[in-house]
Design a protein around this motif. Structure first.
Motif, short mmCIF file in Angstrom:
data_model
loop_
_atom_site.label_atom_id
_atom_site.label_comp_id
_atom_site.label_asym_id
_atom_site.label_seq_id
_atom_site.Cartn_x
_atom_site.Cartn_y
_atom_site.Cartn_z
N ARG A 107 1.83 -19.56 -23.68
CA ARG A 107 1.09 -19.15 -22.54
C ARG A 107 -0.02 -18.05 -22.72
NH1 ARG A 107 6.02 -17.74 -18.80
NH2 ARG A 107 6.93 -17.25 -20.77
N PRO A 108 0.15 -17.22 -23.60
CA PRO A 108 -0.93 -16.10 -23.41
C PRO A 108 -2.14 -16.84 -24.25
CG PRO A 108 1.09 -15.36 -24.76
CD PRO A 108 1.17 -16.62 -24.43
N GLU A 109 -1.99 -17.77 -25.22
CA GLU A 109 -3.25 -18.47 -25.84
C GLU A 109 -3.80 -19.32 -24.42
OE1 GLU A 109 -0.44 -18.00 -27.24
OE2 GLU A 109 -1.05 -17.35 -29.23
N LEU A 110 -2.96 -19.79 -23.80
CA LEU A 110 -3.51 -20.61 -22.80
C LEU A 110 -4.27 -19.93 -21.72
CD1 LEU A 110 -0.59 -23.10 -22.00
CD2 LEU A 110 -2.57 -23.60 -23.36
N ALA A 111 -3.79 -18.80 -21.64
CA ALA A 111 -4.51 -17.78 -20.51
C ALA A 111 -5.80 -17.22 -21.02
CB ALA A 111 -3.57 -16.40 -20.27
N LEU A 112 -5.69 -17.14 -22.34
CA LEU A 112 -7.13 -16.63 -23.08
C LEU A 112 -8.00 -17.90 -23.00
CD1 LEU A 112 -6.31 -14.86 -26.21
CD2 LEU A 112 -6.92 -14.18 -24.09
N CYS A 113 -7.82 -19.06 -23.30
CA CYS A 113 -8.61 -20.18 -23.01
C CYS A 113 -9.04 -20.47 -21.55
CB CYS A 113 -7.84 -21.77 -23.26
SG CYS A 113 -7.24 -21.86 -24.92
N THR A 114 -8.12 -20.20 -20.81
CA THR A 114 -8.52 -20.34 -19.20
C THR A 114 -9.55 -19.25 -18.91
OG1 THR A 114 -6.27 -20.64 -18.88
CG2 THR A 114 -7.60 -20.39 -16.74
N THR A 115 -9.47 -17.94 -19.60
CA THR A 115 -10.36 -16.98 -19.53
C THR A 115 -11.80 -17.67 -19.84
OG1 THR A 115 -8.76 -15.47 -19.99
CG2 THR A 115 -10.99 -14.69 -20.11
N ILE A 116 -11.97 -18.19 -21.17
CA ILE A 116 -13.08 -18.63 -21.83
C ILE A 116 -13.81 -19.62 -20.49
CG2 ILE A 116 -14.20 -20.05 -23.47
CD1 ILE A 116 -12.13 -18.89 -25.33
N VAL A 117 -12.93 -20.59 -20.04
CA VAL A 117 -13.48 -21.44 -19.20
C VAL A 117 -14.02 -20.77 -17.87
CG1 VAL A 117 -12.95 -23.36 -17.57
CG2 VAL A 117 -12.18 -23.50 -19.99
N CYS A 118 -13.48 -19.82 -17.36
CA CYS A 118 -13.53 -19.12 -16.35
C CYS A 118 -15.03 -18.52 -16.61
CB CYS A 118 -12.68 -18.23 -15.81
SG CYS A 118 -11.29 -18.82 -15.12
N LEU A 119 -15.14 -17.82 -17.64
CA LEU A 119 -16.37 -17.12 -18.11
C LEU A 119 -17.55 -17.89 -18.04
CD1 LEU A 119 -14.98 -14.66 -21.38
CD2 LEU A 119 -16.25 -14.16 -18.96
N TRP B 162 -15.01 -8.43 -15.23
CA TRP B 162 -13.55 -8.52 -14.48
C TRP B 162 -12.84 -9.63 -14.84
CZ3 TRP B 162 -11.65 -5.02 -12.08
CH2 TRP B 162 -12.43 -3.99 -11.27
N VAL B 163 -13.50 -10.89 -15.29
CA VAL B 163 -13.10 -11.99 -15.38
C VAL B 163 -11.97 -11.93 -16.97
CG1 VAL B 163 -13.20 -14.37 -16.56
CG2 VAL B 163 -14.60 -13.63 -14.33
N THR B 164 -12.64 -11.17 -17.88
CA THR B 164 -12.04 -10.81 -18.96
C THR B 164 -10.91 -9.97 -18.90
OG1 THR B 164 -14.41 -11.14 -19.95
CG2 THR B 164 -12.77 -10.73 -21.62
N LEU B 165 -11.34 -9.03 -18.19
CA LEU B 165 -10.15 -8.10 -18.18
C LEU B 165 -9.00 -8.51 -17.46
CD1 LEU B 165 -10.25 -4.93 -18.77
CD2 LEU B 165 -11.03 -4.57 -16.33
N VAL B 166 -9.14 -9.36 -16.38
CA VAL B 166 -7.99 -10.03 -15.85
C VAL B 166 -7.46 -11.03 -16.67
CG1 VAL B 166 -7.27 -11.78 -13.73
CG2 VAL B 166 -8.85 -9.77 -13.53
N GLY B 167 -8.17 -11.71 -17.47
CA GLY B 167 -7.71 -12.75 -18.32
C GLY B 167 -6.82 -12.11 -19.31
N ALA B 168 -7.32 -10.85 -19.99
CA ALA B 168 -6.52 -10.13 -21.01
C ALA B 168 -5.10 -9.65 -20.47
CB ALA B 168 -7.38 -9.15 -21.67
N ALA B 169 -5.46 -9.12 -19.41
CA ALA B 169 -4.10 -8.42 -18.83
C ALA B 169 -3.03 -9.69 -18.46
CB ALA B 169 -4.46 -7.81 -17.48
N ALA B 170 -3.66 -10.83 -18.02
CA ALA B 170 -2.74 -11.86 -17.51
C ALA B 170 -2.07 -12.45 -18.81
CB ALA B 170 -3.43 -13.01 -17.17
N ALA B 171 -2.81 -12.52 -19.88
CA ALA B 171 -2.23 -13.02 -21.10
C ALA B 171 -1.23 -12.04 -21.63
CB ALA B 171 -3.35 -12.89 -22.41
N LEU B 172 -1.18 -10.62 -21.49
CA LEU B 172 -0.32 -9.88 -21.91
C LEU B 172 0.82 -9.85 -21.03
CD1 LEU B 172 -0.07 -7.61 -24.06
CD2 LEU B 172 -1.14 -6.00 -22.70
N ALA B 173 0.44 -10.15 -19.74
CA ALA B 173 1.69 -10.32 -18.88
C ALA B 173 2.65 -11.43 -19.19
CB ALA B 173 1.34 -10.16 -17.40
N VAL B 174 1.85 -12.41 -19.43
CA VAL B 174 2.68 -13.76 -19.67
C VAL B 174 3.49 -13.65 -21.01
CG1 VAL B 174 1.86 -15.38 -18.08
CG2 VAL B 174 0.93 -15.08 -20.35
#
Lengths: 622, 577
Positions: free
Chosen positions: A23-35, A51-63
């Protein structure tokens, strides 16, 4: 089993077991797409990428939920995607470090505004992509994933090194980096092909099993030669990523040419991933089953089950799909446990190689740092030296797995032993005699111990020391690089001589610098000392006296150049005593530096949780 | 009640550090307030140690007549109990459980006199710092951090904690010399840092070796209780059901293990030498760097000469004592086998330092450098007093001489702390006025500054070892003890007194006597101020008190010293049986 069934199995496995685990890797992939999308859809939203990267990284850490993984004494080991990746304590710990660093990195770049605002999107795509690759490196369980992860991590770094495209040194450094990297990757790939050719597998545990069997039956001279060559070539690739001597040439130029923020990324994140990979590779080969008492039962079944696994694995290597789910558990019974002596030459070779690498890297890095006048170059050599320190406990861990030390699997249990009551007992009976009581304790304890998990071994402690050091190193080096960046913005220079008299103009930042530098030396009361103490204790435990002597000597050597930075700020008078007016950017930069320096002090006094996490992460490796 | 002890001991160690943090946030520019706060802190710490020192209850214990002794509970916990040889005011809280590291403090007859000395000299040095006018805030912050480090070293009973405090002193000291020092301050500061760090790294290696060889489960429950390990021992087992050793940093437990019959430190380590031997050698080098002893003393003259006056006082008065304390607390009790084997080396280094230091002092032209070399010479007595081993020719186990030697070494440390701090302060007083220290350009100070000269001469005589002053007692005890060990050593040690008299009398003649002052700035030779008298007079007064009535100090030290020596003597007897 028919083909549809196989496909069905594989699909089920991927969807329900493997995908949730990444899931963390998927979150990072999503972040890239969102960026990418954000740049396209909202090109005027300047702070969007941040903001996008910050949220993405935090989400990856959370999952990723490291707090859940590392809260249990020994995290389970989960092979996913038919054995391509593995999720265990080590992987979770390293990925947490990488994601924490990503978070802090985004904040740093935001504060120091290093890329022109319009380039922020590209920068973050690259950084998140590199982090994704590093996460792969941290969980690689298959040589193909090793290569893929390393390349995924390296390629964005080449571009990042040249992110300041209008600066000539920057582009030059990027080119040098890319050429070196390509060369090292090619050599490593060739080495891997040699290893795979001799051992007939790319799946790490299978490869280790094969190696043990081969060593047991006695390899031919050609096989030995190929194995040696292959592992040396693999070492070249890893040494490049670790910036270990003699493959460090890129580091000073790249660090000098690239902005300090990118330097932080290269020195912290890149090294964390590479070191994790090194630990995983050497332990997979040398310590297959220290923690698997079940495997000691009988040689017969284990040996019987072995060819079957190999075939299965060949499938994976060959086709990458359609492998039965049984492979996933192929590490359950690792027959190498019954052949501990067969691996002794392998261990000796690896310990020797790593020790040599550590000694040379550490000493060279420290000596070369001595003559530097540019802060970033100095930090580059400091990074090299620290790679040397970090390799030491890895060598110790390998030595300890094999029983080179007299009581190798027996000792060092205090760390985890005290923490988990299931495996311990109290020896407080008043009747216990002076030395006779030991036996009594043993008798009393025996049934309980079997019920619980086995105590931590010294090798685990050595791995835990690497992880602890990496966590502390994150803050030490991030502090050093962010101070360099903040100062660059404030006084427009990265030369150490230009820091003269800074203590009058910006005392709080000088205190931060002093703390970061002395933590890098390893002086109490700073976390760097605790980390160094931890790795030295692993080296002592393994009785690698040469390493210990070199480590001690280098600590003294390193004092000179770290001290020189602080000295330059504090002792000489300021050339022009103009004060730095407190602007908003400077205030927030200063606050950031203080924020990343505080852990250096705090982790010295309250290290228990981190140490426990590191110990648990290490326990999952065996 | 126990809470009070924890609070008291922690207050002594950490009040300066906390105050330093508070000073950090105070605004700049209020220099006098900052100095005043720092001064108050040192006074409070000193008052706390004095409060402990007021004897609470005298327990009559005599080793000759066994049987029940009248032990009554001390009326006020926290007060020092005279006659009790064991650790008192013990504070023990877990800190880093992964390594069994504890926040473990305590005082006994060896450490407590040094704790008082430290708090006393810190107070005087802070008073002497009133002349500091550059970067006052930073100075006070660093000074207070330094005080925490020094007190922590003398009070820590956990080896790791000891090491941490030991290294914590490095940074403040580096900056104090490097920023407020003389013309060659940077060189001196780096040299100090480098030497001490080398010693520290060696100590770290020894510490790790001892830690991984130690095993608490080898101690009986009584022994563990004596080391203040009162909670049950946790032993875990390995896969083949052998118990894992329980490692410890507890210095008392390490000493117990070092002295037990089948010591875990006897395990051979490298080149046929045992763990204990290597640990002793590494620690010995680390500690004699700090002491300092020839040939590792070269940092000291530079650091002393370049440091500002108050820091010189601290350096000579307290920091040098840490080397001797480390030998007494760690080297000897933990590694008696190696100490016995290498007693000749310790004594030889001691005598060499004494002779070399005295001769070097005689050759100096710089007043401060002369005092610095006199420190090297005087600390040689400490080494000699410690090195004396009771078993002469393995037949005679006469502990009297040995007890005398160790008491002498400890007494000499206190005496030297007072006299050398006083000498450095006296040099500082004159330097503040005429801004040079060239011995050949003084003279006739008695006419211009009679009170100052009187105080100085008193302190210099105390350093010389004149009977009736504190320097005499320690040197006398050490020389007596050395006679029993090796007569030639004693003869050389006694003759060093002549050299000492030579350079000190010559100094007094060149500086204070003579018809008139020969150097520059003669017009600035104003009489000594009240503040300066307030610093010098207590030092001289104590030098006289301890010289006339050494029992005042020996009462505190003797029980512990005797106990330690007795234990070691028993160990030696066992060795030869």
């Amino acid at each position: 089993m028919s083909l549809p069934d196989l496909v069905q199995n594989a699909l089920h496995d991927a969807l329900h077991r493997s995908l949730p685990a990444i899931r963390p890797e998927l979150a990072l992939c999503t972040t890239i797409v969102c960026l990418l999308l954000a740049q396209m859809i909202l090109p005027r939203w300047r702070s969007g990428p941040y903001w996008v990267t910050l949220v993405g990284a935090a989400a990856a850490l959370a999952v990723l939920e490291p707090w859940q993984w590392l809260d249990v004494p020994a995290a389970e080991r989960l092979e996913i995607f038919t054995g391509m990746l593995v999720v265990d304590g080590l992987s979770v710990f390293l990925r947490s470090l990488l994601l924490v660093f990503l978070l802090l990195f985004v904040l740093l770049v935001w504060i120091t505004a290093v890329p022109p605002r319009d380039d922020a999107g590209e920068l973050f795509v690259l950084v998140v992509g590199a982090t994704l690759g590093m996460c792969m490196m941290a969980s690689a369980n298959h040589l193909v994933m090793v290569v893929l992860g390393m390349e995924m991590a390296s390629l964005p770094c080449y571009v990042l090194a040249g992110i300041l495209r209008f600066r000539k040194p920057s582009t030059e450094a990027a080119l040098k980096f890319a050429l070196f990297g390509a060369g090292a990757a090619g050599i490593m790939l060739y080495g891997l092909s040699l290893l795979a050719g001799v051992l007939g597998s790319l799946h790490l545990p299978t490869l280790a099993t094969q190696l043990a069997l081969l060593m047991h039956s006695g390899p031919t001279a050609e096989q030995s030669l190929l194995l040696t060559l292959g592992s040396l070539m693999l070492a070249v690739g890893l040494a490049f990523k670790l910036s270990a001597v003699p493959f460090h040439f890129w580091a000073p130029d790249v660090f000098e040419g690239a902005p300090a923020e990118v330097g932080a990324l290269l020195s912290v994140a890149s090294k964390t991933a590479a070191l994790g990979l090194l630990v995983r590779l050497v332990l997979a080969v040398t310590a297959p089953a220290v923690m698997a008492p079940a495997a000691t039962a009988d040689i017969g079944p284990a040996a019987d089950s072995f060819p079957q696994q190999t075939t299965a694995d060949a499938d994976v290597a060959g086709q990458g799909s359609g492998a039965p789910a049984a492979i996933v558990n192929s590490n359950a019974a690792r027959p190498t446990a019954i052949l501990p002596d067969a691996l002794a030459p392998v261990r000796r070779f690896i310990v020797g190689l790593l020790s040599l690498l550590a000694v040379v890297t550490c000493t060279f890095g420290n000596l070369a740092a001595y003559g530097q006048s540019n802060m970033k170059r100095l930090l580059a050599y400091s990074t090299i030296a620290h790679a040397g320190y970090l390799i030491m406990p890895v060598a110790a861990a390998v030595a300890l797995t094999g029983g080179i030390a007299p009581d190798a699997p027996a000792s060092g249990g205090v760390a985890v032993g005290n923490a988990s009551p299931g495996q311990t007992a109290e020896a407080d009976g008043p009747a216990l005699g002076h030395s006779g009581d030991v036996q009594t304790i043993g008798e009393r304890l025996a049934p309980r111990r079997i019920a619980g998990a086995a105590p931590a071994s010294a090798a685990q402690m050595a791995v835990a020391s690497v992880l602890f050091y990496l966590a502390v190193y994150l803050f030490m080096n991030l502090a050093a690089f962010s101070i360099t960046a903040v100062l660059r913005n404030a006084i427009g220079s990265e030369r150490i001589d230009d820091y003269a008299g800074l203590v009058r103009r910006w005392p709080s930042l000088v205190v931060c610098t002093a703390l970061a530098m002395f933590s890098l030396v390893g002086l109490p009361p700073l976390a760097g000392f605790l980390a160094k103490f931890y790795i030295f204790s692993a080296v002592v435990k393994a009785e690698l006296w040469l390493l210990l002597a070199v480590g001690g000597l280098n600590t003294v050597l390193s004092l000179f150049y770290y001290l020189r930075v602080v000295r330059a700020m504090v002792l000489p008078p300021a050339p022009n005593d103009q004060s730095l007016p407190e602007t908003a950017a400077r205030r927030i930069g200063r606050l950031y530096c203080i924020g990343v320096t505080i852990p250096l002090v705090a982790l010295f006094f309250w290290s228990e949780t981190l140490m426990q996490w590191a110990a648990r992460a290490a326990a999952g490796t065996f | 009640m126990l809470q009070n002890v924890v609070a008291l001991m922690s207050l002594i160690v950490f009040l300066p550090a906390v105050a330093a943090l508070v000073l950090c946030v105070l605004p700049r520019g209020r220099e006098n307030i900052i100095k005043l706060v720092a001064m108050m802190v040192t006074v409070v710490v000193f008052a706390a140690t004095v409060w402990i020192a007021i004897p609470a209850h005298t327990v009559q214990r005599s080793s000759e007549e066994p049987g029940p002794v009248a032990v009554s509970v001390s009326p006020t916990p926290g007060r020092f109990e005279l006659g009790n040889p064991h650790m008192q005011n013990v504070v023990r809280l877990p800190w880093i459980p992964a390594f069994g590291i504890e926040y473990f403090l305590g005082i006994d007859g060896i450490s407590f006199p040094l704790v008082i000395l430290t708090s006393f000299l810190s107070m005087l040095a802070m008073a002497a710092s009133w002349t500091i006018d550059r970067h006052v805030k930073a100075y006070c912050v660093l000074f207070l951090l330094l005080e925490t480090g020094m007190l922590g070293v003398f009070m820590a009973l956990d080896f790791f904690l000891f090491y941490v405090f030991w290294e914590v002193m490095l940074l403040p000291m580096y900056f104090l010399i490097g920023i407020w020092g003389g013309p060659r301050r940077e060189y001196a500061a780096v040299k100090f840092f480098l030497f001490t760090l080398v010693g520290g790294v060696l100590m770290l290696i020894a510490l790790l070796m001892l830690y991984f060889s130690s095993d608490l489960s080898k101690l009986s429950q009584q022994q563990r209780a004596a080391c203040h390990i009162d909670q049950p021992l946790v032993v875990s087992l390995t896969a083949d059901r052998t118990p894992q050793p329980v490692h410890t940093f507890n210095m008392l437990a390490l000493a117990e293990m070092g002295q037990m019959p089948d010591s875990p430190f006897d395990r051979p380590l490298l080149w046929d030498k045992s763990v204990g031997w290597w640990a002793f050698v590494l620690l010995f080098i680390g500690f004699i760097i700090k002491l300092p002893a020839v040939p590792l003393h070269t940092w000291l003259p530079d650091a002393h000469v370049e440091a500002p006056t108050p820091i010189s006082m601290i350096l000579a008065g307290v920091l040098l004592k840490m080397g001797g304390y480390g030998l007494m607390r760690i080297c000897y009790p933990v590694c008696p086998a190696a100490a016995y084997e290498l007693a000749w080396l310790v004594c030889a280094v001691g005598v060499l330092s004494m002779v070399y230091g005295a001769l070097a002092a005689m050759a100096q032209k710089d007043f401060k450098r002369l005092v610095a070399y006199s420190s090297v010479s005087h600390m040689g007595y400490v080494l000699l007093g410690l090195g004396v081993w009771s078993a002469t020719a393995a037949t005679q186990f006469n502990t009297t001489a040995w007890k005398m030697g160790m008491s002498g070494a400890l007494f000499q440390m206190i005496a030297h702390g007072l006299s050398s701090a006083g000498m450095f302060f006296m040099v500082g007083v004159i330097y503040d006025r005429v801004h040079h220290r060239d011995l050949d350009q003084f003279g006739g100070l008695f006419h211009k500054m009679p009170v100052y000269s009187g105080l100085s001469v008193g302190i210099f005589f105390a350093a010389l070892g004149l009977p009736g002053l504190c320097g005499f007692v320690g040197e006398f005890l050490v020389v007596l003890a050395a006679w029993n060990y090796h007569k030639a050593l004693a003869v050389v040690a006694a003759s060093v007194v002549i050299l000492t008299a030579g350079y000190i009398l010559w100094t007094i003649q060149r500086v204070y006597l003579g018809p008139h002052y020969k150097g520059p700035h003669g017009e600035q030779l104003t009489p000594i101020t009240a503040r300066e008298v307030a610093i010098a007079a207590p030092l001289l007064a104590l030098a006289i008190i301890f010289g006339v009535y050494p029992k005042a100090l020996l009462d505190y030290m003797t029980p512990t010293v005797n106990h330690t020596v007795q234990r070691l003597a028993e160990w030696t007897e066992r060795l030869h049986r």
